[in-house]
Design an enzyme around this catalytic site. Sequence first.
Site, mmCIF file in Angstrom:
data_model
loop_
_atom_site.group_PDB
_atom_site.id
_atom_site.type_symbol
_atom_site.label_atom_id
_atom_site.label_comp_id
_atom_site.label_asym_id
_atom_site.label_seq_id
_atom_site.Cartn_x
_atom_site.Cartn_y
_atom_site.Cartn_z
ATOM 1 N N ASP A 261 34.417 37.568 44.796
ATOM 2 C CA ASP A 261 34.752 38.876 44.219
ATOM 3 C C ASP A 261 33.525 39.594 43.666
ATOM 4 O O ASP A 261 33.594 40.795 43.378
ATOM 5 C CB ASP A 261 35.775 38.714 43.082
ATOM 6 N N ASP B 18 37.905 37.079 39.943
ATOM 7 C CA ASP B 18 37.429 35.942 39.156
ATOM 8 C C ASP B 18 36.546 34.970 39.918
ATOM 9 O O ASP B 18 36.053 34.007 39.344
ATOM 10 C CB ASP B 18 38.617 35.165 38.574
ATOM 11 N N ASP C 47 42.343 41.522 42.726
ATOM 12 C CA ASP C 47 42.408 40.308 43.529
ATOM 13 C C ASP C 47 43.709 39.594 43.170
ATOM 14 O O ASP C 47 44.267 39.803 42.090
ATOM 15 C CB ASP C 47 41.196 39.421 43.217
#
Length: 609
Positions: free
Chosen positions: A510, A506, A309
């Site tokens: 996600d 995080d 990410d």
Amino acid sequence: MFAALQKYLSEILVAIAALGIALGFASGWLGPEWPQRIWTVATLPVLAALLFQIWGSLRRGDVGLDVVAALSMASALLIGETLAANVVALMYAGGQLLEGFASGRAKREMTALIGRVSHSAMRYDGEGLEETPIADLVPGDRLMIRHGEVLPVDGKVTQGVAVLDQSALTGEPLPVERRIDEEALSGSANAGPAFDMVATRPAAESTYAAIVRLVQGAQESKAPMTRLADRYAVVFLVVTVALAVAAWYFSGDVTRAVAVLVVATPCPLIIAVPVAIISGMSRSARSGALIKGGDVLEALAQVKVAVLDKTGTLTHGYPEIDEVRSGPGRTGDELLRLAASLDQASAHVMAAALVHAAKTRELTLTLPTAVVEDAGAGLEGIVDGHKVVVGGSGYVRSRSASGDPAQFRDGLRPGQAVVAVAIDGAVAGIIVMADPIRDDADKLLTNLRGAGIDKIVLASGDRQDVVDEFRTQLHLEEAHGDLTPDQKVAVVTGERSAGPVLMVGDGVNDAPALAAADVGVAMGARGTAASSEAAGVVLLVDRLSPLIDALRIAHRSLGIARQSVFVGLGLSFAGMIAAALGYLPPVQGALLQEAIDVVVILNALRALR
């Protein structure tokens, strides 16, 4: 009394077996039957404890290699090889003691985390202080943290400067400073003078409590390689008994069968593998990456694709000021001071970033009045007698008599955001914000590739043009933008054709992708509960470098485990064949067995380095 005996059982059995051998040799002058009797008596307690342990395993449906040790002791006693039986008893009890030491040594860093849990805290009660159990603490309680104390809950510093030793949490050797309104994490130790803080979470929901739960789960887990060792243990048992029977059948000498049983060693399988795996997990925890279980460590060693990410992973996850563009007659600092003063009344993430930046520049902020906020768009109010408007370009333009934020936007890059500011009815400038790439991102990606990752993919919910900019700067193989949580899962599953996939993220969005990956990695123990629960690895610091260490440690630990098994079993089988052929008597076989055990356990402990 019984609990104390249980705790020190291995030590007691070692002492009995060792004393038996010594007294047996010393009693030879009394007659040839005395050593035999003493060695038999010294063997029986160890054999009884072993049989009790085997019975417990059988009731759980487990058939372990302890059966080999029991057969070797019992058969040696039956044929009169009492010294060999006593030596096996000593070696078995010593092996149990050595296993306990090795496991304790391997779990040291992880157990140290649990051992730091606070039980009480000094809470302000009116004008005084009272010692309060941490279970009774609630958000808003004001606490005094004395020198040397471990923070019981997460909170914010309210008075003084907190000098915190976070080494047990993050592996960072140097203390860090936390000033007023800055966050202080539970589990940190106060390395400076006393300070006050206000609790922001109950103890059960604190960062440290979450870490302790993860550690306890990790210690109870069992790696696939360990389960594989359990299955091999049954095969090893069958082969050992078959070889002993064959040696007896073809030679007619029952002593050879006993020698085969005596030299057979289970340690490469039932001790070396878990010790190496636990050692790797413990070493990784010391580096700041908490691996939840042995199965995760094994999977980590096999990963070939990393899906990352962007926000909070390759960037810091919060906006920072790139530059302040002000109109004629106003300095950048004055524009920022007025905007940040007004933004003290807002809980928006951009507002918090402006206030933090102004305080970092030591600008003097004043309290705003007559504040009106349009949530998500902007706010207006009075600061030092000036009417100030702060927010998005459209919001500020609609509330200004002159000027347009667009006149300040030339040369903006993808990924930069604009906070417009109007003062006394005129657009006065813009504050350019961005979530910049981490300074060490490029180096970290290079290290990821060096740690066994063949392909790195960026998967983000940000706009595609922003993601493409990151791909160019960081030389990534692929970059996907505008992704929903479901689409992130699709990216993860789609990459499996190139090998096992690791996903780093995080946020709540996600969590599904972290759960779908072969190994999910959550950034920071302070991240969302959803991401930490879904992930197999939790980074205890807000950076990727512990992940690099964890990958390298996983490869090394797994290699050491396999090495211990192959070398240990190879030596064991060689000794068993020598015993079957009559070249290795029972006593020497027992000594060889213990030498092999010591070698493989010490080799497994290399994973701690």
